[in-house]
Design an enzyme around this catalytic site. Structure first.
Site, PDB file in Angstrom:
ATOM      1  N   GLY A  27       8.224  26.035  71.128  1.00 24.43           N
ATOM      2  CA  GLY A  27       7.400  25.734  70.385  1.00 24.43           C
ATOM      3  C   GLY A  27       6.500  26.988  69.472  1.00 24.43           C
ATOM      4  O   GLY A  27       6.012  28.053  70.145  1.00 24.43           O
ATOM      5  N   GLN A  82      -1.401  29.806  65.496  1.00 27.72           N
ATOM      6  CA  GLN A  82      -0.553  30.294  66.356  1.00 27.72           C
ATOM      7  C   GLN A  82      -0.137  31.380  65.361  1.00 27.72           C
ATOM      8  O   GLN A  82      -0.026  32.920  65.462  1.00 27.72           O
ATOM      9  CB  GLN A  82       0.190  30.544  67.365  1.00 27.72           C
ATOM     10  CG  GLN A  82      -0.112  29.546  68.307  1.00 27.72           C
ATOM     11  CD  GLN A  82       0.951  29.498  69.602  1.00 27.72           C
ATOM     12  OE1 GLN A  82       1.877  28.787  69.803  1.00 27.72           O
ATOM     13  NE2 GLN A  82       1.708  30.480  70.376  1.00 27.72           N
ATOM     14  N   CYS A 133       3.030  31.173  77.321  1.00 30.18           N
ATOM     15  CA  CYS A 133       2.933  30.960  75.468  1.00 30.18           C
ATOM     16  C   CYS A 133       2.806  32.390  74.844  1.00 30.18           C
ATOM     17  O   CYS A 133       2.599  33.853  75.100  1.00 30.18           O
ATOM     18  CB  CYS A 133       1.687  31.048  75.418  1.00 30.18           C
ATOM     19  SG  CYS A 133       0.949  30.077  74.010  1.00 30.18           S
ATOM     20  N   LEU A 134       3.931  32.750  73.566  1.00 29.34           N
ATOM     21  CA  LEU A 134       4.062  33.461  72.325  1.00 29.34           C
ATOM     22  C   LEU A 134       1.995  34.540  72.979  1.00 29.34           C
ATOM     23  O   LEU A 134       2.104  35.508  71.841  1.00 29.34           O
ATOM     24  CB  LEU A 134       4.483  33.214  71.116  1.00 29.34           C
ATOM     25  CG  LEU A 134       5.991  32.668  71.254  1.00 29.34           C
ATOM     26  CD1 LEU A 134       6.505  32.049  70.263  1.00 29.34           C
ATOM     27  CD2 LEU A 134       6.138  33.899  72.459  1.00 29.34           C
ATOM     28  N   HIS A 169       1.051  21.008  75.721  1.00 28.22           N
ATOM     29  CA  HIS A 169       1.462  22.281  75.479  1.00 28.22           C
ATOM     30  C   HIS A 169       1.670  22.724  73.809  1.00 28.22           C
ATOM     31  O   HIS A 169       0.314  23.354  73.628  1.00 28.22           O
ATOM     32  CB  HIS A 169       2.815  23.796  75.905  1.00 28.22           C
ATOM     33  CG  HIS A 169       1.816  25.297  75.918  1.00 28.22           C
ATOM     34  ND1 HIS A 169       2.361  25.768  77.151  1.00 28.22           N
ATOM     35  CD2 HIS A 169       1.877  25.428  74.994  1.00 28.22           C
ATOM     36  CE1 HIS A 169       1.603  27.377  76.467  1.00 28.22           C
ATOM     37  NE2 HIS A 169       1.924  27.082  74.952  1.00 28.22           N
ATOM     38  N   GLU A 170       2.158  22.765  73.726  1.00 27.95           N
ATOM     39  CA  GLU A 170       2.293  23.373  72.124  1.00 27.95           C
ATOM     40  C   GLU A 170       0.781  22.149  70.920  1.00 27.95           C
ATOM     41  O   GLU A 170      -0.050  22.495  70.246  1.00 27.95           O
ATOM     42  CB  GLU A 170       3.343  22.331  70.900  1.00 27.95           C
ATOM     43  CG  GLU A 170       5.082  23.202  71.680  1.00 27.95           C
ATOM     44  CD  GLU A 170       4.327  24.486  71.152  1.00 27.95           C
ATOM     45  OE1 GLU A 170       3.311  25.262  70.255  1.00 27.95           O
ATOM     46  OE2 GLU A 170       4.997  25.628  72.060  1.00 27.95           O
ATOM     47  N   HIS A 198      -2.564  23.929  71.474  1.00 24.09           N
ATOM     48  CA  HIS A 198      -2.969  24.850  70.587  1.00 24.09           C
ATOM     49  C   HIS A 198      -3.152  24.198  69.106  1.00 24.09           C
ATOM     50  O   HIS A 198      -4.493  24.559  68.482  1.00 24.09           O
ATOM     51  CB  HIS A 198      -1.442  25.432  69.708  1.00 24.09           C
ATOM     52  CG  HIS A 198      -1.313  26.095  70.847  1.00 24.09           C
ATOM     53  ND1 HIS A 198      -1.890  27.843  71.835  1.00 24.09           N
ATOM     54  CD2 HIS A 198       0.083  26.029  71.730  1.00 24.09           C
ATOM     55  CE1 HIS A 198      -1.308  27.872  72.146  1.00 24.09           C
ATOM     56  NE2 HIS A 198      -0.240  27.942  72.368  1.00 24.09           N
TER      57      HIS A 198
HETATM   58 NI    NI Z   1       1.608  28.207  73.220  1.00 22.42          NI
END
Ligand code: NI
Length: 192
Positions: free
Chosen positions: A50, A55, A103-104, A145-146, A149
């Site tokens: 995701g 981000q 997470c990225l 999680h998304e 953000h």
């Molecule tokens: Ni993430």
């Protein structure tokens, strides 16, 4: 051709700012539609499960989710490409499970996070059409999680047992076999 966007890393203030909602008109605009194409291309390029607009330095309530054959998360049940705009998540029960997340925006770190196991998801898709669906199990963890953000939260904020924190290499070596068994049990129970 979509443009690959720069992914903000932990410490960037944008990751801590709640994102703002979009109007239907703004969503339909050429610039927002191009942005969504770029968001998806960036998620694919980085092998993310995701990616949220915050981000990539855009404080908008948009996130993309997709799980195919993902080398970062080979055990995750598949999720078709889903764009959520102005999402609202509502737990359908008090049932939770412990998810191992990465997470990225948090390089080379994973940790255990408690997530609701059953959710109602209300949002718009990229065309402004209403989404109203239920998601369960590991997939519900990915959605939480998304959407976190978009509220300026990172998974590390929800890690209560800090001894679960590990690098990706240490995860593969010490945690992955047990976690794969847990994932299989969650998938068996919730269907995803
Ligand atoms: Ni993430």
């Amino acid at each position: 051709m979509p443009t690959l966007l720069k992914i903000a890393q932990i410490g960037e203030p944008i990751l801590r700012e709640p994102a703002r909602e979009l109007s239907v008109e703004e969503l339909a605009s050429e610039s927002t539609q191009r942005f969504i194409d770029d968001l998806v291309a960036t998620m694919h390029d980085a092998n993310g499960a995701g990616l949220a607009a915050t981000q990539v330095f855009q404080p908008l309530r948009i996130c993309a989710i997709e799980v195919g054959d993902n080398p970062r998360y080979p055990y995750k049940p598949k999720i078709p490409l889903t764009i959520l705009v102005n999402p609202i998540l509502t737990p359908l029960s008090e049932r939770t499970f412990m998810n191992y997340e990465g997470c990225l925006s948090v390089p080379d770190l994973r940790g255990e996070v408690r997530r609701y196991a059953e959710l109602r998801v209300q949002a718009l898709d990229r065309h402004g059409t209403t989404i109203d669906m239920e998601v369960r199990g590991i997939t519900a963890g990915t959605f939480q999680h998304e959407v976190d953000h978009l509220d300026g939260k990172l998974f590390v904020d929800r890690v209560s047992d800090t001894s679960s924190l590990c690098t990706w290499k240490a995860f593969a070596r010490h945690r992955e076999p047990e976690f794969r068994e847990r994932v299989a049990a969650i998938v068996a129970e919730y269907g995803s």
